[in-house]
Design an enzyme around this catalytic site. Sequence first.
Site, short mmCIF file in Angstrom:
data_model
loop_
_atom_site.label_atom_id
_atom_site.label_comp_id
_atom_site.label_asym_id
_atom_site.label_seq_id
_atom_site.Cartn_x
_atom_site.Cartn_y
_atom_site.Cartn_z
N HIS A 174 -8.56 1.18 -1.23
CA HIS A 174 -7.85 2.20 -0.45
C HIS A 174 -8.83 3.34 -0.14
O HIS A 174 -9.70 3.64 -0.96
CB HIS A 174 -6.65 2.70 -1.27
N GLU B 47 0.88 -1.18 0.00
CA GLU B 47 0.00 0.00 0.00
C GLU B 47 0.91 1.22 0.00
O GLU B 47 1.03 1.92 1.01
CB GLU B 47 -0.93 0.02 1.21
N ASP C 109 2.35 2.06 3.91
CA ASP C 109 1.62 3.29 3.60
C ASP C 109 2.59 4.45 3.39
O ASP C 109 2.33 5.59 3.73
CB ASP C 109 0.59 3.66 4.68
#
Length: 359
Positions: free
Chosen positions: A196, A37, A319
């Site tokens: 997301h 991600e 992230d």
Amino acid sequence: MLRPLLFGLYILCFLCSLPSALSRKWRDTGTGTIILEEAWTIPELIVQVGDTNAALGGTNVELKADLLDIHDQRLTFMNENDVDFMVVSCASPCIQGISDPAEAESMAVLVNNRLAGTIANNTERFGGFASLSMHNATNAALELKRTVQELGFLGALVNDYQQSGPDNTTLLYYDQPEYDVFWQMVTDLDVPVYFHPRSNIAQIGNLLDGHAPWLKGPAQEFAVTLSNHILGLCTNGVFDRFPKVKIIVGHLGERIPSDLGRIDEQLLRQLPLGMPMKLNASSYWQTNIWETTSGNFATPLLEFHMDTIGLDRIMYSVDYPFVAIAEGEAWVQTLPGTLNPQQLNSLKRGVAIKVLGLD
Ligand SMILES: *[C@@H]1O[C@H](CO)[C@@H](O)[C@H](O)[C@H]1NC(C)=O
Ligand SMILES: *[C@@H]1O[C@H](CO)[C@@H](O)[C@H](O)[C@H]1NC(C)=O
Ligand SMILES: *[C@@H]1O[C@H](CO)[C@@H](O)[C@H](O)[C@H]1NC(C)=O
Ligand SMILES: *[C@@H]1O[C@H](CO)[C@@H](O)[C@H](O)[C@H]1NC(C)=O
């Protein structure tokens, strides 16, 4: 007897592996992490990033530079922190923030081609998730097919609902029957779709969080809004119609696995009212949905989720650049107290290898 048989099997396996012939060689140290991600964007979309959500300890200028970069500081952080392979995707809201269908579709093609071109000289370390205009499910399916088969992408990442309409307030959710053609393509290609979060359109954001604007973004708004979409996929029967679809949800599942007991019990009461879902939300976390640890390095919660959905549904992720890769790695370093070596390997890379088809 055995040899011709083995040779036949070999030919068969060679042929059956052709559609994924683009599945790559990646730097497999055997122990490094895989993270999926991880945001990036192009100069044309950097305006979407805004001025508020700087990386911890960094400035907004640094955040934007990190988002535009692939081969410099990003790769350095990966090398410093034991990351073998990163799947890159377009920073939220990307295409989901473009209301005009024609503009959204051409921007998606631009983003995908730019990403493929940028990582082309280092596919051992970088893979891509497609960005998709979700205005038209048929076109989304075709662009997914193109990016997987021609650009070697590993799946797609959508930033929650697609905004649409002249004032942005037509919200498209992919749990509706019109998207069956898209889910059929996802099934046929056998690639995951990462869900997301995105910031709400202004009209909703102001109504929802106007009283306490601090709640906009990752602290609260993201999980609330995205979990709604995920549970929409469940309750509207997408996984019953497409039992092989693979969905990935970040931030430890946007809180859903922490609350499955209550969700299942309460949804059971909707059945007589015509809810199409055939099973219960828990069961799709055994068949269709995986989560990552992106931006949510909470060991007690990880342990709880291991009990609820199982470690084979959980993948490490960071992230970046909203969260530092070093912060994630520092957390991973604490896990040998909680996980045995086999479990740690599964979290760091084992499940991701299977879900992304890297084996
Ligand atoms: C790939 O190309 C970029 C841009 O030219 C360069 O900075 C980077 O070092 C290259 N990477 C490899 C592995 O060749
Ligand atoms: C989606 O695009 C296709 C062309 O690829 C078109 O035939 C179809 O009518 C569009 N669907 C909708 C709902 O606009
Ligand atoms: C619609 O969204 C775009 C991009 O997110 C934004 O620039 C525009 O101001 C929005 N329009 C309205 C009416 O809110
Ligand atoms: C959910 O479904 C699974 C099997 O489909 C079942 O074993 C489980 O008891 C159900 N949970 C609840 C709370 O209904």
